[in-house]
Motif scaffolding. Structure first.
Motif, short mmCIF file in Angstrom:
data_model
loop_
_atom_site.label_atom_id
_atom_site.label_comp_id
_atom_site.label_asym_id
_atom_site.label_seq_id
_atom_site.Cartn_x
_atom_site.Cartn_y
_atom_site.Cartn_z
N SER A 144 0.82 -1.22 0.00
CA SER A 144 0.00 0.00 0.00
C SER A 144 0.85 1.27 0.00
O SER A 144 0.30 2.36 -0.14
CB SER A 144 -0.92 0.00 1.21
OG SER A 144 -0.17 0.28 2.37
N TYR A 149 -2.29 3.32 -1.21
CA TYR A 149 -3.10 2.50 -2.10
C TYR A 149 -3.98 1.58 -1.27
O TYR A 149 -3.62 1.17 -0.19
CB TYR A 149 -2.23 1.61 -3.01
CG TYR A 149 -1.15 2.33 -3.78
CD1 TYR A 149 -1.24 3.69 -4.06
CD2 TYR A 149 -0.04 1.62 -4.22
CE1 TYR A 149 -0.24 4.32 -4.77
CE2 TYR A 149 0.96 2.24 -4.93
CZ TYR A 149 0.87 3.60 -5.19
OH TYR A 149 1.85 4.23 -5.88
N ASP A 150 -5.11 1.23 -1.84
CA ASP A 150 -5.90 0.14 -1.29
C ASP A 150 -5.31 -1.16 -1.79
O ASP A 150 -4.91 -1.25 -2.95
CB ASP A 150 -7.35 0.25 -1.78
CG ASP A 150 -8.25 0.84 -0.71
OD1 ASP A 150 -7.69 1.29 0.32
OD2 ASP A 150 -9.47 0.87 -0.91
N LYS A 152 -5.79 -5.44 -1.97
CA LYS A 152 -6.58 -6.65 -1.76
C LYS A 152 -5.68 -7.83 -2.03
O LYS A 152 -4.90 -7.82 -3.00
CB LYS A 152 -7.79 -6.69 -2.69
CG LYS A 152 -8.92 -5.75 -2.26
CD LYS A 152 -10.04 -5.81 -3.27
CE LYS A 152 -11.03 -4.67 -3.08
NZ LYS A 152 -11.93 -4.87 -1.94
N ASP A 166 -10.93 -7.98 3.85
CA ASP A 166 -10.33 -6.65 3.84
C ASP A 166 -10.24 -6.14 5.25
O ASP A 166 -11.16 -6.32 6.05
CB ASP A 166 -11.20 -5.69 3.01
CG ASP A 166 -11.01 -5.95 1.53
OD1 ASP A 166 -9.90 -6.37 1.14
OD2 ASP A 166 -11.97 -5.74 0.77
N THR A 169 -10.47 -0.71 3.88
CA THR A 169 -10.49 -0.21 2.51
C THR A 169 -10.91 1.24 2.56
O THR A 169 -11.84 1.60 3.28
CB THR A 169 -11.46 -1.00 1.62
OG1 THR A 169 -12.74 -0.93 2.23
CG2 THR A 169 -11.03 -2.43 1.47
N ARG A 170 -10.21 2.02 1.78
CA ARG A 170 -10.49 3.45 1.79
C ARG A 170 -11.48 3.83 0.71
O ARG A 170 -12.34 4.66 0.88
CB ARG A 170 -9.18 4.21 1.56
CG ARG A 170 -8.69 4.87 2.81
CD ARG A 170 -7.78 6.01 2.50
NE ARG A 170 -6.62 5.56 1.74
CZ ARG A 170 -5.74 6.40 1.23
NH1 ARG A 170 -5.91 7.69 1.38
NH2 ARG A 170 -4.71 5.96 0.54
N TYR A 171 -11.30 3.23 -0.50
CA TYR A 171 -12.05 3.72 -1.66
C TYR A 171 -13.32 2.94 -1.92
O TYR A 171 -14.21 3.44 -2.59
CB TYR A 171 -11.16 3.65 -2.91
CG TYR A 171 -9.86 4.39 -2.76
CD1 TYR A 171 -9.86 5.72 -2.33
CD2 TYR A 171 -8.66 3.76 -3.03
CE1 TYR A 171 -8.66 6.39 -2.18
CE2 TYR A 171 -7.46 4.43 -2.89
CZ TYR A 171 -7.46 5.75 -2.46
OH TYR A 171 -6.30 6.42 -2.32
#
Lengths: 544, 192
Positions: A144, A149-150, A152, A166, A169-171
């Protein structure tokens, strides 16, 4: 200035043609000046509904003014070039920005995964333990890049892809299924738009090298990063805004330049138009100021030349008209004078109380008057024939000396005139007209000058043309200086009042017209102190 | 003039649309960006104890970088196909507490606490021996139930790493776990 019809006649046709050539030019200039009014008039007519139906409907640029067209042209060119440059710059920057970002993210992604995943990693089948989770968390935080960054993570087990839960998660971007599938076996990327923000998705399954045979086999670990491209989009938006502002500025500058250029062109054009209009209205002394050296200055010069030529031509025409009017008046006057005298005399004869002696005196006077009237009319006929160009030359081989003698003898002048010249000089001249020329010149010399009157002739070339020069010299007081340039004009007499009884005033004009009909020249000088010298030069003619 | 006049207008529209669509960052289809990531890290081998005919048998497994306690996850996974073929099995099973198995090391690293796994017999022996096989671990504390609660180290001790306290989900009291074991406590299960 006195312009006689006789002088104007020989070059009448070229002048007419010159005037004819000017006419369309003047017409064009006048039309150009009237164009603005015409357009305005058309617009008014359209408003009234009386004009012809306008097929085009909207306002065409070509019908608009030159200024609008210039401005439009400038703006179009400026906008096109500046927009093209902006577009190219924008797309280059956009592309390099996106490419660089993608290359960075993908390179970092590959590196981090390669560093963090062991080549012989095994799949997990059941439950999670904190060591496994802490490994995933390590991996995730490495991928990240300080949480930018997100991330996965998934593992491939029994051919299926299982995502690890997860953590944060931000987005909230979901990975498309086909993208996830394509990430097996390759590193893939994709750009998506999520709620108005562009995102870059990068994913791949980690492969490990098998030490034994050097082949690659997939590890169960798949990694995905979701990168927000909002900053790049912001930068591009800023760039676009700056470019739009620059383009607007370009348009403004283009308009200013176009207006300046239009003023430079339209000012002279408007002045020319006004001048042409004035010229068309009849103000022939209209001229325009010539500024600079461009085509418009040329046009202004041409206009001025044209206007000058037009003015000169019109002035000449007016003078000709004036002179012909005066000629008519002169003719009437000349005819009336003898008629008045004759009328008075015939009245006397008709009176019964008049004595026989008086009748005898009056009779010859009437005859004399009628004879002079006849001469005048003959002269008038002659000169009008010469004017109208119907006078024909009938040349004949002539011995000049004999011809001069033959002219003098019947008029009883033989004893009063000396003749001096080669006796065998031959010329091809119309004998009747030669007689008229000599009679008029010699008669004039005898009438106004004092004896001895001498006629000299000799062969003399004028330039390349062989000819004969005749001079008639008298020994009188000479011709007054003011009269010298006018002496060949019609009805020019030394003393108008007194001369009414002597000659028609047309003799010298007829002589000159006849000389010019031969292609010769005649002039007069005062040969101080002896008197006037009339010089006639006639070409010898082709067969002489 | 009217008919051809439309064409440029349409062209301009198309150009404007193209320009507008080309602005900003546009979505792009999935694109392959070269080879997959290649793993280059080397793992520390781990030792995991399985059961074969009532006795503990150790196997060596590839570990994960930076996570020495990973052997306990591997123990939880059980023997793989090859090991199963060799007759290996596992008695260590997770206790159904609904949460993950927790593995923690004491600040000095010598004591390993394992929560959420079987706590009796062979299974316990597997956990303790696998735990003590981790380099640096001497003792293992095992507790079946418990909910981990993070709370900060009491002030004044000088240690700032948060400590994990386990709460019994039934009583709500903090749990202390079993006594520390070592692998030698299960010598009866070891070969030889």
């Amino acid at each position: 200035m006195t312009v006689t019809k006789g002088r104007a006649e020989p070059d009448h046709s070229p002048r007419t043609s010159r005037f004819a050539a000017l006419r369309p030019l003047v017409a064009v200039l006048t039309r150009a000046a009237g164009r603005v009014r015409t357009v305005a008039g058309r617009a008014r007519a359209l408003k009234r509904g009386a004009g012809a139906p306008n097929r085009r409907g909207g306002l065409s640029l070509w019908r608009a003014g030159l200024r609008l067209r210039l401005v439009a042209g400038f703006v179009v060119v400026a906008v096109l070039s500046s927009a093209a440059a902006s577009c190219i710059a924008y797309f280059l920057i956009q592309r390099s920005m996106i490419d660089r970002t993608q290359a960075n993210v993908i390179g970092e992604f590959k590196n981090t995964l390669g560093r963090s995943v062991p080549a012989d990693m095994e799949a997990w089948s059941s439950g999670f333990s904190s060591p496994g989770i802490s490994y995933l968390q390590q991996l995730k935080s490495a991928l990240s890049v300080q949480g930018r960054y997100d991330v996965k993570l998934a593992q491939v087990r029994d051919g299926n892809i299982f995502f690890f839960p997860d953590f944060d998660t931000r987005y909230g971007v979901d990975l498309p299924g086909d993208f996830v599938q394509m990430a097996r076996g390759n590193t893939v990327y994709r750009r998506i738009d999520h709620r108005g923000t562009p995102f870059l998705l990068v994913g791949g399954q980690v492969y490990g090298e098998r030490r034994a045979d050097g082949t690659y086999r997939p590890t169960p670990i798949m990694g995905f990063v979701i990168v927000s491209l909002a900053r790049e989009a912001d930068d591009l938006r800023t760039l676009a805004r700056v470019l739009v502002i620059a383009n607007v500025a370009t348009v403004v500058v283009a308009v200013v330049f176009a207006l300046v250029a239009a003023r430079g062109v339209l000012g002279p054009v408007r002045r020319l138009g006004r001048a042409a209009h004035d010229l068309g209205e009849g103000r022939l002394d209209t001229r325009v100021e010539v500024l600079g050296r461009d085509e418009l200055a040329d046009l202004a010069r041409t206009f001025n030349r044209t206007a000058g030529a037009l003015e000169g031509t019109v002035a000449e025409l007016r003078a000709m008209e004036e002179s012909s009017r005066r000629f008519v008046a002169d003719v009437s006057h000349e005819l009336r004078t003898p008629l008045t005298a004759i009328t008075a005399l015939t009245d006397t004869l008709a009176d019964k109380d008049v004595s026989a002696a008086d009748r005898e005196t009056a009779g010859p006077l009437v005859t004399e008057g009628i004879r002079r009237l006849g001469t005048l009319v003959e002269h008038l006929i002659e000169i009008s024939r010469l004017d109208s160009g119907t006078a024909a030359l009938v040349p004949d081989d002539l011995n000049v000396g004999e011809a001069v003698a033959a002219c003098l003898a019947p008029r009883g002048w033989a004893g009063r005139v000396e003749i001096d010249g080669p006796p065998d000089l031959m010329a091809r001249i119309d004998p009747r007209r030669f007689d008229v020329i000599m009679a008029n010149l010699v008669g004039n010399a005898l009438k106004h000058g004092a004896p001895p009157v001498v006629v000299r002739f000799r062969q003399e070339a004028n330039g390349d043309v062989p000819g004969v020069t005749l001079t008639v010299t008298d020994h009188g007081p000479g011709i007054p200086r003011w009269l010298l340039p006018l002496v060949f004009d019609r009805f020019v007499k030394l003393d108008r009042a007194r001369a009414s009884s002597e000659g028609s005033g047309l003799g010298l004009a007829i002589a000159r017209a006849n000389v010019e009909l031969h292609g010769g020249v005649v002039n007069v000088v005062n040969d101080e102190p002896r008197g006037a010298v009339f010089t006639v030069w006639l070409p010898l003619g082709e067969d002489a | 003039m009217r008919r051809p006049g439309r064409c440029p207008r349409r062209l301009i529209l198309v150009a404007a649309a193209l320009l507008a669509s080309g602005c900003g960052i546009t979505p792009a289809e999935t694109t392959v960006a070269g080879d997959p990531p290649i793993a280059r890290s080397t793992s520390q081998p781990t030792v995991v104890y399985f059961v074969k005919q009532g006795k503990l048998t150790s196997v060596t497994r590839p570990g994960l970088p930076g996570v020495p306690e990973y052997s306990l996850q591997q123990l939880l996974e059980g023997p793989n196909d090859i090991e199963r073929a060799r007759g290996l099995g596992s008695r260590a099973a997770r206790v159904d507490t609904g949460s993950d198995i927790q593995v923690n090391r004491s600040p000095d690293g010598g004591t390993l606490s394992v929560w959420g796994l079987e706590e009796k017999g062979l299974g316990l022996a597997q956990i303790v021996c696998t735990g003590t096989a981790i380099p640096g671990v001497q003792r293992v504390i095992v507790q079946g139930r418990g909910i981990p609660v993070l709370h900060a180290q009491s002030p004044g001790t000088g240690d700032t790493t948060p400590d994990v306290v386990y709460i019994d989900p039934l009583t709500g009291q903090s749990l202390k776990g079993s006594r520390p074991y070592t692998c030698s406590d299960f010598a009866k299960y070891l070969d030889g």
